[in-house]
Design a protein around this motif. Structure first.
Motif, PDB file in Angstrom:
ATOM      1  N   SER A 217       0.831  -1.207   0.000  1.00 35.25           N
ATOM      2  CA  SER A 217       0.000   0.000   0.000  1.00 35.25           C
ATOM      3  C   SER A 217       0.866   1.257   0.000  1.00 35.25           C
TER       4      SER A 217
ATOM      5  N   GLN B 111      -8.123   0.096  -0.560  1.00 34.90           N
ATOM      6  CA  GLN B 111      -8.428  -1.113   0.207  1.00 34.90           C
ATOM      7  C   GLN B 111      -9.761  -0.957   0.954  1.00 34.90           C
TER       8      GLN B 111
ATOM      9  N   ASP C  60      -6.232  -1.444  -4.898  1.00 32.74           N
ATOM     10  CA  ASP C  60      -5.743  -2.082  -3.677  1.00 32.74           C
ATOM     11  C   ASP C  60      -6.880  -2.983  -3.221  1.00 32.74           C
TER      12      ASP C  60
HETATM   13 MG   LIG Z   1      -2.021  -2.821   2.240  1.00 29.65          MG
END
Ligand SMILES: [Mg+2]
Ligand SMILES: Nc1ncnc2c1ncn2[C@@H]1O[C@H](COP(=O)(O)OP(=O)(O)O)[C@@H](O)[C@H]1O
Length: 265
Positions: free
Chosen positions: A50, A91, A171
């Motif tokens: 990330s 995410q 993500d």
């Molecule tokens: Mg991550």
């Protein structure tokens, strides 16, 4: 000056970065995402995946090396032009406590209703939306509480598609999605990513099989790289991750069919 995006090729050149000076996170990372191709980042939690997406969006400046888009260093261009060029599906998507329509339109507020519905169709969320009593006017609740993880991610994909960026950054959500939602998301991703340069941080290895290159990150370093077949035959970290996931999936599928049996009982 503004970033001039022609093809959307991304390059990381020996990138070093730490959130603080006493702890290096990325220790010299180099890779290319050629224009229109998909590159996948995989690896254990905390490896720095990330972080790479945050650096590309320039939430932080790197300590050494360079990040280039179509050969322009991202530090030499305006942030507004950089962020216009990149669409992120994070995410954990933050949705506003407003209507689904508003949440998708946020990707490009001047988009027409037809464009918003088209983005929702591509993200495989349109049919779900129109099945709700209030359709596109349904509110999603605080932080999108009224939607499942998969639905939220598809709203995020629709929002990002509407933005029409040259570069896509996915993500993947780590939260366990049921396998059907997961497959639907995967299909929409592979469908839409054909026309874009795509960097995907993948938790589901089935997402990465067709990637141009798979980069296995471990403790801020590239431990393995290559396409699926070459990594699989290397029989290293990637191959082990793959085998583990196949085992997990067969367990999950067994559990899912068990719960169906229980529900029917
Ligand atoms: Mg991550
Ligand atoms: N804002 C932050 N400040 C300090 N350390 C951070 C921050 N964000 C992430 N880290 C650390 O950087 C490392 C890499 O994190 P991250 O890129 O999120 O990993 P991954 O996405 O691969 O799970 C982790 O050790 C994490 O604790």
């Amino acid at each position: 000056k503004d970033l001039v995006v022609e093809k959307g090729a991304v390059r990381f050149e020996n990138v070093r970065f730490g959130y603080s000076t006493d702890r290096g996170i990325l220790k010299g990372i180099s890779f290319d995402v050629p224009a229109g191709k998909t590159v996948a980042l995989v690896g254990p939690s905390g490896a720095g995946k990330s972080t790479i997406s945050r650096l590309l969006f320039r939430f932080y400046d790197i300590d050494d090396g360079g990040i280039l888009i179509d050969r322009q260093d991202i530090r030499s261009v305006t942030q507004a032009s950089l962020r216009r060029a990149i669409g992120i599906v994070p995410q954990d998507t933050v949705l506003f406590n407003d209507t689904i329509y508003y949440n998708i339109a946020y990707g490009r507020p001047d988009a027409s209703t037809a464009e918003i519905e088209e983005a929702a169709r591509l993200a495989r969320i349109h049919d779900f939306i129109v099945s709700l009593p209030d359709g596109y006017e349904s509110t999603v609740g605080e932080r999108g509480l009224k939607l499942s993880g998969g639905e939220k991610q598809r709203v995020a994909i629709a929002r990002t598609l509407l933005k029409q960026p040259k570069i896509f950054l996915f993500d993947e959500a780590t939260s366990a999605l049921d396998s059907q939602t997961e497959k639907a998301i995967q299909n929409s991703l592979s469908e839409v990513s054909e026309n874009y340069t795509t960097l995907v941080i993948a938790h589901r290895l089935s997402t990465v099989v067709d990637a141009h290159e798979i980069i296995v990150l471990r403790e801020g370093e590239i431990a393995e790289r290559g396409n699926h077949d070459s990594l699989f035959s290397q029989d290293g970290i990637y191959a082990a991750m793959w085998r583990q996931q196949m085992r997990d999936e067969s367990v999950t599928e067994r559990d899912e069919s068990l719960s169906v049996v229980k529900a029917n009982a």
